[in-house]
Design an enzyme around this catalytic site. Structure first.
Site, PDB file in Angstrom:
ATOM      1  N   HIS A  40       0.814  -1.226   0.000  1.00  0.00           N
ATOM      2  CA  HIS A  40       0.000   0.000   0.000  1.00  0.00           C
ATOM      3  C   HIS A  40       0.844   1.271   0.000  1.00  0.00           C
ATOM      4  CE1 HIS A  40      -4.100  -1.721   0.738  1.00  0.00           C
ATOM      5  NE2 HIS A  40      -3.350  -2.768   1.010  1.00  0.00           N
ATOM      6  N   ASP A  46       3.251   9.608  -0.814  1.00  0.00           N
ATOM      7  CA  ASP A  46       2.120   8.777  -0.385  1.00  0.00           C
ATOM      8  C   ASP A  46       1.921   7.675  -1.418  1.00  0.00           C
ATOM      9  OD1 ASP A  46      -0.106   8.064   1.175  1.00  0.00           O
ATOM     10  OD2 ASP A  46      -0.761  10.149   1.362  1.00  0.00           O
TER      11      ASP A  46
HETATM   12  P1  ADQ Z   1      -3.077   6.016   4.845  1.00  0.00           P
HETATM   13  O1  ADQ Z   1      -1.674   6.495   4.970  1.00  0.00           O
HETATM   14  O2  ADQ Z   1      -3.803   5.839   6.126  1.00  0.00           O
HETATM   15  O3  ADQ Z   1      -3.169   4.678   3.987  1.00  0.00           O
HETATM   16  P2  ADQ Z   1      -5.120   7.326   3.011  1.00  0.00           P
HETATM   17  O4  ADQ Z   1      -5.044   6.665   1.707  1.00  0.00           O
HETATM   18  O5  ADQ Z   1      -5.339   8.787   2.928  1.00  0.00           O
HETATM   19  O6  ADQ Z   1      -3.825   7.150   3.917  1.00  0.00           O
HETATM   20  O7  ADQ Z   1      -6.324   6.651   3.786  1.00  0.00           O
HETATM   21  C1  ADQ Z   1      -6.754   7.175   4.961  1.00  0.00           C
HETATM   22  C2  ADQ Z   1      -8.176   6.726   5.252  1.00  0.00           C
HETATM   23  O8  ADQ Z   1      -8.438   7.075   6.603  1.00  0.00           O
HETATM   24  C3  ADQ Z   1      -9.212   7.444   4.394  1.00  0.00           C
HETATM   25  O9  ADQ Z   1     -10.281   6.595   4.106  1.00  0.00           O
HETATM   26  C4  ADQ Z   1      -9.670   8.588   5.296  1.00  0.00           C
HETATM   27  O10 ADQ Z   1     -11.001   9.005   5.118  1.00  0.00           O
HETATM   28  C5  ADQ Z   1      -9.500   7.997   6.664  1.00  0.00           C
HETATM   29  N1  ADQ Z   1      -9.184   9.100   7.587  1.00  0.00           N
HETATM   30  C6  ADQ Z   1      -8.144   9.934   7.553  1.00  0.00           C
HETATM   31  N2  ADQ Z   1      -8.271  10.871   8.527  1.00  0.00           N
HETATM   32  C7  ADQ Z   1      -9.414  10.605   9.157  1.00  0.00           C
HETATM   33  C8  ADQ Z   1     -10.115  11.211  10.231  1.00  0.00           C
HETATM   34  N3  ADQ Z   1      -9.709  12.312  10.848  1.00  0.00           N
HETATM   35  N4  ADQ Z   1     -11.265  10.645  10.616  1.00  0.00           N
HETATM   36  C9  ADQ Z   1     -11.722   9.559   9.997  1.00  0.00           C
HETATM   37  N5  ADQ Z   1     -11.128   8.959   8.981  1.00  0.00           N
HETATM   38  C10 ADQ Z   1      -9.982   9.473   8.569  1.00  0.00           C
HETATM   39  C11 ADQ Z   1      -2.234   3.797   3.337  1.00  0.00           C
HETATM   40  C12 ADQ Z   1      -1.220   4.451   2.392  1.00  0.00           C
HETATM   41  C13 ADQ Z   1      -1.945   5.288   1.333  1.00  0.00           C
HETATM   42  C14 ADQ Z   1      -2.953   4.414   0.584  1.00  0.00           C
HETATM   43  C15 ADQ Z   1      -3.830   3.646   1.550  1.00  0.00           C
HETATM   44  C16 ADQ Z   1      -4.715   2.634   0.834  1.00  0.00           C
HETATM   45  O11 ADQ Z   1      -0.317   5.259   3.129  1.00  0.00           O
HETATM   46  O12 ADQ Z   1      -1.014   5.848   0.423  1.00  0.00           O
HETATM   47  O13 ADQ Z   1      -3.763   5.228  -0.231  1.00  0.00           O
HETATM   48  O14 ADQ Z   1      -3.059   2.932   2.514  1.00  0.00           O
HETATM   49  O15 ADQ Z   1      -3.956   1.784   0.035  1.00  0.00           O
END
Ligand code: ADQ
Length: 428
Positions: free
Chosen positions: A125, A334
């Site tokens: 990921h 990311d």
């Molecule tokens: P993350 O680094 O966690 O994931 P991201 O892809 O942005 O990053 O996913 C975060 C998830 O958590 C989103 O669904 C978002 O809505 C939720 N989230 C974030 N802040 C929140 C908050 N304050 N309250 C509730 N929910 C919140 C890792 C990798 C990424 C990759 C994903 C999926 O680092 O690059 O996109 O996995 O593969």
């Protein structure tokens, strides 16, 4: 998992004094989960240690934060062996096995060592680091050798995939077929491809129809009144570029002090991995920077930055996104970034907001019509905010319409289908 059936296996997230390696099977919402607890030592060495203080920073280009400790490396291997031992009795002959992420790279090889002949796939990921960084990891070859035991390896983007190919060519003298993704070393072949992950579009839209979503939208609109709301939602992590973003916002207010009354920035950042020192540091730095700007620019009736240190449900996030005319997603790097896609998915097609997106997020390779920025440059961020604020309805609609098919159709169900279909088809 609801669509496919099968079992989700992983760490329960719980520590127990003397975990017996006992698997706890549960069924919730049509999904069977099988979990095991870990000991405090395992959590420390495996999760906080090797996974989150070695692999995570290294794979996000932060060699300065990467810890190299032989003990945590041993813990990582030990816990992967424990996972293999616990999960293997649950695997039936024809099952597809899909292993996720950097915590579990050696799991497939450990399962093979137990005689498992099933097709086993792996998805990373997060980014795959450039070779120059990756070779600073002691035993890097050993780790990649375990990875090559998978039948299919998935990366988020072409860029991470190519970086992996580069490493395999240089370190193992592998022959790589760029078209099919086949990596051949001697007589052993495995396949690696890019599978950009998407959001659960239908589920997110359904969340957007709930009362919680409407309440959240109204709360934000009524509390910001005549000011434009700009939002950022990120796990509190140093890869998300939060202090750099606050610097960019500060630069914007320096350049346009008259707009302090026109724009409010809402940063939602729930804490994560709080037992790791570098996460405590990033939190303190963000609080300090936010405090400085608010101290300098607040009035009795106005605070320019609202910093909220907690999580919200997806329904509430939908409402906040919809009420915000600018979405700021500026990670320094990311793997993909789903918040960028969620922000767009929550917009009103007749009056969509503007997404400002880091050129270094995997998502930027799919969302070229966002306002792309260099997250390290405060001036670049400041001018992107000005561009977004000034953007006319027609251009906003045009950009949104160009990105809509990607976020709606290249969704998480498609991603799953493509990976699993390929896993069934590759020459194992
Ligand atoms: P993350 O680094 O966690 O994931 P991201 O892809 O942005 O990053 O996913 C975060 C998830 O958590 C989103 O669904 C978002 O809505 C939720 N989230 C974030 N802040 C929140 C908050 N304050 N309250 C509730 N929910 C919140 C890792 C990798 C990424 C990759 C994903 C999926 O680092 O690059 O996109 O996995 O593969």
């Amino acid at each position: 998992m609801q669509d496919y059936g099968g079992i989700w296996f992983g760490w329960s997230g719980q520590e127990s004094e003397e975990p017996a390696g006992q698997v706890n099977l549960q069924r919730n919402d049509g999904v069977t989960t099988a979990t095991i607890d870990l000991s405090a030592r395992d959590v420390d060495e495996y999760y906080n240690g090797y996974a989150n203080s070695t692999l995570w920073p290294l794979f996000h280009d932060r060699l300065d934060l990467t810890e190299f400790e032989r003990e945590t490396g041993k813990g990582y291997e030990r816990v992967n062996e424990l996972f293999a031992e616990s999960v293997s009795p649950l695997i039936e002959q024809d099952d597809l096995v899909w292993v996720h992420d950097y915590h579990l790279i050696p799991l497939g090889e450990r399962l093979r060592a137990r005689g498992l002949k099933n097709r086993i796939g792996f998805f990373l990921h997060i980014p795959w680091p450039p070779m120059r960084l990756f070779v600073s990891l002691p035993y890097h070859k050993r780790l990649v050798r375990t990875m090559l035991e998978y039948d299919l390896i998935g990366f988020q983007t072409q860029e991470w995939l190519e970086s992996f190919f580069h490493y395999c060519r240089k370190e193992f003298g592998a022959k790589v077929n760029d078209a099919t993704g086949e990596i051949t070393i001697g007589r052993h072949t495995t396949v690696a491809r890019a599978y950009p992950i998407g959001i659960d579009w239908d589920h997110f839209q359904a969340q957007g129809q709930t009362e919680d979503a409407r309440d959240a939208e109204q709360r934000l609109i009524s509390s910001t009144r005549h000011r434009t709301a700009m939002i950022g939602v990120d796990r509190l992590d140093y890869s998300k570029g939060l202090p750099e973003r606050i610097d960019g916002i500060g630069r914007f207010f320096d350049g346009y002090p008259e707009l302090v009354r026109k724009l409010v920035y809402i940063q939602i950042a729930p804490p994560s991995r709080e037992d790791v020192g570098s996460y405590q540091d990033i939190r303190a730095l963000l609080e300090q920077k936010t405090g400085q700007i608010n101290g300098a620019r607040s009035e009795v009736d106005l605070v320019p930055i609202r910093y909220v240190n907690r999580g919200y449900s997806h329904a509430e996030l939908f409402g906040f996104f919809r009420a915000s005319k600018i979405g700021l997603v500026t990670p320094l790097i990311d793997g993909m970034n789903l918040v960028a896609k969620e922000y767009l998915a929550a917009q009103d097609p007749e009056d969509p907001g503007v997404l400002i997106l880091s050129q270094f997020a995997g998502a930027a390779q799919q969302l070229a019509e966002a306002v792309l920025v260099n997250p390290y440059s405060p001036d670049g961020l400041a001018s992107a905010i000005k561009t977004a604020l000034d953007m006319k309805l027609e251009e906003r609609k045009q950009r949104y319409a160009a990105m809509l098919p990607t976020i709606r159709d290249e969704n998480v169900q498609e991603w799953t289908k493509q990976f699993c279909n390929d896993l069934e088809l590759v020459d194992a």
